[in-house]
Design an enzyme around this catalytic site. Structure first.
Site, PDB file in Angstrom:
ATOM      1  N   PRO A  58      40.663  38.031  49.227  1.00 18.58           N
ATOM      2  CA  PRO A  58      40.432  36.828  48.418  1.00 18.58           C
ATOM      3  C   PRO A  58      39.154  36.936  47.579  1.00 18.58           C
ATOM      4  CG  PRO A  58      40.402  36.298  50.784  1.00 18.58           C
ATOM      5  CD  PRO A  58      40.636  37.765  50.655  1.00 18.58           C
ATOM      6  N   GLU A  83      39.543  37.005  59.614  1.00 14.51           N
ATOM      7  CA  GLU A  83      38.576  36.645  58.558  1.00 14.51           C
ATOM      8  C   GLU A  83      38.301  37.826  57.622  1.00 14.51           C
ATOM      9  OE1 GLU A  83      37.597  33.432  58.052  1.00 14.51           O
ATOM     10  OE2 GLU A  83      39.102  33.186  59.615  1.00 14.51           O
ATOM     11  N   ARG A 101      57.240  49.444  38.843  1.00 11.43           N
ATOM     12  CA  ARG A 101      57.961  49.247  37.577  1.00 11.43           C
ATOM     13  C   ARG A 101      57.479  50.194  36.483  1.00 11.43           C
ATOM     14  NH1 ARG A 101      60.577  44.746  37.022  1.00 11.43           N
ATOM     15  NH2 ARG A 101      60.170  44.708  34.779  1.00 11.43           N
ATOM     16  N   ASP A 133      58.530  43.443  28.620  1.00  8.95           N
ATOM     17  CA  ASP A 133      58.245  42.340  29.527  1.00  8.95           C
ATOM     18  C   ASP A 133      57.183  41.395  29.022  1.00  8.95           C
ATOM     19  OD1 ASP A 133      59.917  42.273  31.623  1.00  8.95           O
ATOM     20  OD2 ASP A 133      58.694  43.502  32.950  1.00  8.95           O
TER      21      ASP A 133
HETATM   22  C1  9D3 Z   1      37.157  30.752  56.317  1.00  9.67           C
HETATM   23  C2  9D3 Z   1      37.491  31.198  54.946  1.00  9.67           C
HETATM   24  N1  9D3 Z   1      38.694  31.937  54.887  1.00  9.67           N
HETATM   25  C3  9D3 Z   1      39.906  31.342  55.367  1.00  9.67           C
HETATM   26  C4  9D3 Z   1      40.335  30.233  54.470  1.00  9.67           C
HETATM   27  C5  9D3 Z   1      38.649  33.205  54.298  1.00  9.67           C
HETATM   28  C6  9D3 Z   1      39.897  33.978  54.255  1.00  9.67           C
HETATM   29  C7  9D3 Z   1      40.025  35.129  55.005  1.00  9.67           C
HETATM   30  C8  9D3 Z   1      41.188  35.876  54.932  1.00  9.67           C
HETATM   31  C9  9D3 Z   1      40.941  33.593  53.446  1.00  9.67           C
HETATM   32  C10 9D3 Z   1      42.104  34.350  53.382  1.00  9.67           C
HETATM   33  C11 9D3 Z   1      42.230  35.476  54.134  1.00  9.67           C
HETATM   34  C12 9D3 Z   1      43.472  36.286  54.035  1.00  9.67           C
HETATM   35  N2  9D3 Z   1      43.792  36.588  52.620  1.00  9.67           N
HETATM   36  C13 9D3 Z   1      43.903  37.804  52.179  1.00  9.67           C
HETATM   37  O1  9D3 Z   1      43.763  38.740  52.922  1.00  9.67           O
HETATM   38  C14 9D3 Z   1      44.176  38.014  50.774  1.00  9.67           C
HETATM   39  C15 9D3 Z   1      44.362  37.092  49.690  1.00  9.67           C
HETATM   40  C16 9D3 Z   1      44.342  35.669  49.631  1.00  9.67           C
HETATM   41  O2  9D3 Z   1      44.152  34.935  50.616  1.00  9.67           O
HETATM   42  N3  9D3 Z   1      44.553  35.087  48.419  1.00  9.67           N
HETATM   43  C17 9D3 Z   1      44.795  35.796  47.287  1.00  9.67           C
HETATM   44  N4  9D3 Z   1      44.809  37.113  47.296  1.00  9.67           N
HETATM   45  C18 9D3 Z   1      44.590  37.741  48.491  1.00  9.67           C
HETATM   46  S1  9D3 Z   1      44.565  39.394  48.690  1.00  9.67           S
HETATM   47  C19 9D3 Z   1      44.293  39.312  50.307  1.00  9.67           C
END
Ligand code: 9D3
Length: 243
Positions: free
Chosen positions: A88, A115, A152, A167
């Protein structure tokens, strides 16, 4: 392209190449996908790969040892390729990233759970990518989306080579509307120009609709483009025809 995905859910990730274009890419011999189980690199007697966060707080952290051992094993299998962490905290994936990554000989894609990884794993990571600003429960779906998009662009994966190029997003615009038979359905006719057989007029209409759809639905995309005289004229016509 050789891809290694490091994950706690290898059977989930392996599903990707059972369907559609990723499957065709594997069948054509232009893609290999190995889903490598991070848990196999646990040294713990009950196969744990996570532990409590230093400093306290909720959730668990992925231990650095199993993750880096899995990265090393993946490199031994496919070579010293780029390591991407799905996160994220990453840069949102765009079609530019997809096309650039499709040129790589291989990729190692790390999927976080809990996390996320211990920060000391990050020196082994070349690039952090995200799917966008919303919360997933792990990196697997993001990794699968990335690999689907990359597949792709692998030569021979698509069959009809035109499509990836034509595309949406490749020209920075949304797609134009599509129609098939019947010519009239529930009193709604197919636009006459599409039945005209005039390929020039069809191409002009499609471009106008693509410009119009982008203007209506994704003005942010349009602002990034420098419209040519013809494009600007077509968009003016589209807007005028709305009234
Ligand atoms: C306490 C804060 N978090 C939870 C809300 C942090 C958090 C840790 C791990 C939030 C999401 C995740 C898991 N997400 C991913 O591994 C992830 C992800 C995403 O959540 N959104 C957009 N792209 C991606 S790429 C990997």
């Amino acid at each position: 392209m050789k891809i290694e995905v490091l994950t706690l859910f290898p059977e989930f990730v392996a599903q990707l190449v059972k369907y559609g274009i990723p499957r065709k890419a594997v069948d054509a011999g232009v893609l290999t996908l190995n889903a490598r189980d991070i848990r196999a690199y646990s040294v713990d007697h009950d196969r744990r790969v996570d532990d409590r966060p230093y400093g306290g707080g909720p959730g668990m952290v992925m231990e650095p040892g199993p993750l880096t051992d899995a990265v090393d094993a993946a490199k031994a299998a496919i070579g010293p390729v780029k390591v991407i962490a799905m996160s994220p905290q990453g840069v949102p994936i765009t079609q530019d990233w997809v096309r650039r990554l499709a040129l790589e000989p291989g990729l190692i894609v790390l999927c976080g759970r809990y996390e996320g990884p211990d920060e000391r794993v990050m020196p082994a990571v070349d690039l952090e990518l995200s799917l966008g600003d919303f919360v997933l429960s792990g990196g697997e779906l993001a990794a699968m989306a990335l690999i689907d998009a990359v597949s792709r662009w692998l030569p021979g994966a698509l069959g009809h080579e035109q499509s990836a190029e034509a595309d949406s997003f490749t020209n920075g615009l949304l797609d134009h509307p599509h129609y098939t038979r019947p010519p009239v359905w529930r009193d709604v006719p197919v636009p006459e120009v599409l039945l005209s057989g005039d390929h020039g007029k069809v191409a002009r209409w499609r471009l106008k609709q693509a410009l119009g759809a982008t203007w209506l639905k994704r003005p942010d995309l349009l602002e990034k483009l420098q419209l040519s005289g013809t494009h600007a004229e077509l968009l003016r016509e589209f807007i005028a025809e709305l009234r």
